[in-house]
Design a protein around this motif. Sequence first.
Motif, PDB file in Angstrom:
ATOM      1  N   VAL A  70       0.864  -1.178   0.000  1.00 31.19           N
ATOM      2  CA  VAL A  70       0.000   0.000   0.000  1.00 31.19           C
ATOM      3  C   VAL A  70       0.902   1.230   0.000  1.00 31.19           C
ATOM      4  N   PRO A  71       0.885   2.031  -1.052  1.00 32.22           N
ATOM      5  CA  PRO A  71       1.761   3.221  -1.091  1.00 32.22           C
ATOM      6  C   PRO A  71       1.431   4.197   0.034  1.00 32.22           C
ATOM      7  N   VAL A  72       2.453   4.670   0.714  1.00 37.92           N
ATOM      8  CA  VAL A  72       2.306   5.638   1.797  1.00 37.92           C
ATOM      9  C   VAL A  72       3.165   6.852   1.457  1.00 37.92           C
ATOM     10  N   LEU A  73       2.512   8.002   1.322  1.00 37.32           N
ATOM     11  CA  LEU A  73       3.210   9.255   1.026  1.00 37.32           C
ATOM     12  C   LEU A  73       3.284  10.076   2.305  1.00 37.32           C
ATOM     13  N   ARG A  74       4.470  10.533   2.638  1.00 38.78           N
ATOM     14  CA  ARG A  74       4.661  11.312   3.862  1.00 38.78           C
ATOM     15  C   ARG A  74       4.893  12.775   3.515  1.00 38.78           C
ATOM     16  N   GLN A  75       4.288  13.629   4.311  1.00 38.95           N
ATOM     17  CA  GLN A  75       4.449  15.075   4.137  1.00 38.95           C
ATOM     18  C   GLN A  75       4.739  15.695   5.501  1.00 38.95           C
ATOM     19  N   ASP A  76       5.853  16.384   5.627  1.00 39.05           N
ATOM     20  CA  ASP A  76       6.222  17.003   6.895  1.00 39.05           C
ATOM     21  C   ASP A  76       5.398  18.267   7.135  1.00 39.05           C
ATOM     22  N   CYS A  77       5.232  18.585   8.408  1.00 46.28           N
ATOM     23  CA  CYS A  77       4.517  19.796   8.806  1.00 46.28           C
ATOM     24  C   CYS A  77       5.535  20.865   9.199  1.00 46.28           C
ATOM     25  N   SER A  78       5.298  22.090   8.748  1.00 47.15           N
ATOM     26  CA  SER A  78       6.209  23.171   9.106  1.00 47.15           C
ATOM     27  C   SER A  78       6.185  23.447  10.605  1.00 47.15           C
ATOM     28  N   ARG A  79       5.018  23.265  11.230  1.00 44.05           N
ATOM     29  CA  ARG A  79       4.885  23.400  12.683  1.00 44.05           C
ATOM     30  C   ARG A  79       4.068  22.223  13.172  1.00 44.05           C
ATOM     31  N   ILE A 101      -4.915  27.390  11.438  1.00 48.18           N
ATOM     32  CA  ILE A 101      -5.671  26.324  10.791  1.00 48.18           C
ATOM     33  C   ILE A 101      -4.995  26.032   9.451  1.00 48.18           C
ATOM     34  N   VAL A 102      -4.539  24.806   9.293  1.00 49.64           N
ATOM     35  CA  VAL A 102      -3.753  24.419   8.118  1.00 49.64           C
ATOM     36  C   VAL A 102      -4.583  23.460   7.271  1.00 49.64           C
ATOM     37  N   MET A 103      -4.613  23.733   5.968  1.00 48.55           N
ATOM     38  CA  MET A 103      -5.303  22.848   5.037  1.00 48.55           C
ATOM     39  C   MET A 103      -4.297  21.905   4.392  1.00 48.55           C
ATOM     40  N   CYS A 104      -4.630  20.621   4.403  1.00 51.62           N
ATOM     41  CA  CYS A 104      -3.839  19.617   3.685  1.00 51.62           C
ATOM     42  C   CYS A 104      -4.756  18.947   2.675  1.00 51.62           C
ATOM     43  N   SER A 105      -4.289  18.826   1.458  1.00 49.89           N
ATOM     44  CA  SER A 105      -5.146  18.362   0.368  1.00 49.89           C
ATOM     45  C   SER A 105      -4.429  17.316  -0.465  1.00 49.89           C
ATOM     46  N   TYR A 106      -5.218  16.402  -1.027  1.00 54.21           N
ATOM     47  CA  TYR A 106      -4.684  15.329  -1.871  1.00 54.21           C
ATOM     48  C   TYR A 106      -5.238  15.501  -3.277  1.00 54.21           C
ATOM     49  N   ASP A 107      -4.347  15.516  -4.244  1.00 53.55           N
ATOM     50  CA  ASP A 107      -4.726  15.675  -5.652  1.00 53.55           C
ATOM     51  C   ASP A 107      -4.976  14.306  -6.262  1.00 53.55           C
ATOM     52  N   THR A 108      -6.233  14.015  -6.571  1.00 55.49           N
ATOM     53  CA  THR A 108      -6.580  12.692  -7.112  1.00 55.49           C
ATOM     54  C   THR A 108      -6.077  12.526  -8.546  1.00 55.49           C
ATOM     55  N   GLN A 109      -5.872  13.626  -9.258  1.00 52.55           N
ATOM     56  CA  GLN A 109      -5.411  13.514 -10.643  1.00 52.55           C
ATOM     57  C   GLN A 109      -3.956  13.072 -10.705  1.00 52.55           C
ATOM     58  N   GLN A 119       0.775  22.224   1.782  1.00 54.80           N
ATOM     59  CA  GLN A 119      -0.082  22.698   2.852  1.00 54.80           C
ATOM     60  C   GLN A 119      -0.140  24.222   2.859  1.00 54.80           C
ATOM     61  N   SER A 120      -1.294  24.752   3.310  1.00 53.67           N
ATOM     62  CA  SER A 120      -1.464  26.204   3.350  1.00 53.67           C
ATOM     63  C   SER A 120      -2.224  26.598   4.606  1.00 53.67           C
ATOM     64  N   VAL A 121      -1.861  27.739   5.179  1.00 56.71           N
ATOM     65  CA  VAL A 121      -2.542  28.280   6.352  1.00 56.71           C
ATOM     66  C   VAL A 121      -3.723  29.107   5.874  1.00 56.71           C
ATOM     67  N   VAL A 122      -4.930  28.761   6.334  1.00 53.62           N
ATOM     68  CA  VAL A 122      -6.137  29.454   5.872  1.00 53.62           C
ATOM     69  C   VAL A 122      -6.675  30.425   6.918  1.00 53.62           C
ATOM     70  N   TYR A 123      -6.266  30.272   8.172  1.00 56.69           N
ATOM     71  CA  TYR A 123      -6.782  31.173   9.201  1.00 56.69           C
ATOM     72  C   TYR A 123      -5.868  31.106  10.416  1.00 56.69           C
ATOM     73  N   THR A 124      -5.671  32.259  11.054  1.00 60.63           N
ATOM     74  CA  THR A 124      -4.881  32.337  12.273  1.00 60.63           C
ATOM     75  C   THR A 124      -5.781  32.809  13.408  1.00 60.63           C
ATOM     76  N   LEU A 125      -5.807  32.044  14.481  1.00 58.60           N
ATOM     77  CA  LEU A 125      -6.693  32.348  15.602  1.00 58.60           C
ATOM     78  C   LEU A 125      -6.108  33.462  16.452  1.00 58.60           C
ATOM     79  N   ASP A 126      -6.980  34.373  16.865  1.00 56.91           N
ATOM     80  CA  ASP A 126      -6.540  35.474  17.711  1.00 56.91           C
ATOM     81  C   ASP A 126      -7.141  35.403  19.104  1.00 56.91           C
TER      82      ASP A 126
END
Length: 586
Positions: A27-36, A81-89, A96-103
């Motif tokens: 089963v292929p496993v792809l790893r992606q590191d988190c900046s934080r 709040i970080v978004m992680c997404s998988y491209d099915t194509q 990864q991208s930060v979509v919102y920062t909590l205050d």
Amino acid sequence: MPVVDLTVDRNLLCPSFDGYKLSFDAVPVLRQDCSRQPLKLEPHHNQYSLLHVEAFAKHNGLHADPWLRTNSYYVNVGREIVMCSYDTQSGRPREQSVVYTLDSGTQEVGDYNYSLHFISEKYCILCDGMSTFHLLDTGDRARAPTWQLITKTLVNPSNDQRGYVLYDARLDVVQERKRISLLAGQVARRESRSSRNDGSVSTVYFMDLTWSHWEQATTGEWIYKICEKLETTGSIFYAAFEPKAESLIICSNREIQTKAQREAVGKADSGQEDSEDTRPQLHNAEADAAAATAAPYTWTQTAEDVLLRFPLPNNATRNDFDIQSKADHIEVKCLEKLMLLQGELFARVDHDLTTWTVERDELHLTLVKQNAESWTRLLAREETVAEADGEDNGLPERPLPIPNLEDPIEECDFPLESTNEDIKMVRFNLPTGGITHTIFLGPTPPLFSTSLRPGYPAAFATRQGVDASMWLQMYQPSKPDEWRVRHEGNLHAFAYVQASKEQRKFIDCCPDLDYAVICETHRHVFVYKSRYDSAGGLRKRNGPQVTIGKQSLITLDDNAGEVLGMTTATNVITILTQNGLMYLQV
């Protein structure tokens, strides 16, 4: 109070299913590191109750978007709040991208983790684990825009209590106005008099549930209002609003009640204790009648027989009972005067095989069914004691039917703690202020809950034999007083399989039920595909062709750390660990 039956759709079952075969396919496993690193909060040393443990340990730190299942979100240590997404194509994860920062204010030790709940294509509810709800405008989430804060409010503006968990949120349009219904829970405590009558006081922990909503005014302002406060001393296994959010569906192993109902019961119990020594004692038949009225009988069933249990009246023996059993009628009388049970049975029995014994303080009466089937109730017409007397005299109802509690089960299926409490799923209706429907689940809680369709209430899985059956609420706008659940799908033999995984932390399935997954706290992930036929044309002797599913075992890297969250989508499982993200291509 109506009892809702879990009626299995036999077209969804697979009688020829013969289990899972371990596959050695990689089963292929792809790893992606988190900046934080992902944020994970630990309980305070004084948060030691079972409810506290469940609130922290069962938290899923990875939140799926029901409208875009390949998109998931988590909160990192920087309160982003970080978004992680998988491209099915391309079959690769996107950056990864930060979509919102909590205050919001800094969280303290003992606050809960952040909770996210998507209620539409453009709205999201966030609970900060402290005391505040945030309503966020997410825009077009397919393009990963930056989110905007619409409004925020305290969960309970009347006090400054901290530590709330968001259980469910729902968006409806009521009278041409948007309404967002919210359910948050907080582990609270109160002092209670000990049952030992020695004057001591004990601490009781309970889940304090706040049912509230936001409603958008004509000016565009969002007005917040608390609708109801509920509480239970048991665990919350499932909680979801029904469409239009006039009712709330909750599953627990204890009673669900409002604060007023709990206080009324407490006053009644206190009054009984205070007057216990001054009341005249009942004797003989009067005392027996009072005891029988309080708890007439309970019953359980298997496919072959029905077992009834009657509390034994004072000084009664086996010879004091007069039992008349016919093929379609039963009558149980004690001491020639006290009628314990009388009526036409739900189905016919073999009256020649009826037996009864006295064990401890109970009379056990066994009826053998003529046809092996499940009874939805004991008598052909269930009636209350008040109806039997021809008047509304306030006496308790006769026992409600319960499901088959004596199916053969494995040792690992037994609850971790010995308890006689049954799991119930109830429908609490806001306009009536009470419970209108009940589902009895026996000693086994729902296996898991998940979102199968965007905008619909979460589906829940229950054990049906060795299978896991998925159920979805059915709402009929033309008949708001009626409520039922529909058998949406089946995970063959999955209930039997998951019971053996004692280290399981997260359980989920694909929205189309193509596979189910069990993730342990560290390293191991089990994937089960019941529609995969690897039997190679094998047949049972003198039987049909065998269907065999596929089991895959994935072992994560040693340095991945603890698993903090999991989401599922078609052909991909996303797992959040302490040190990164894992994408499993299934």
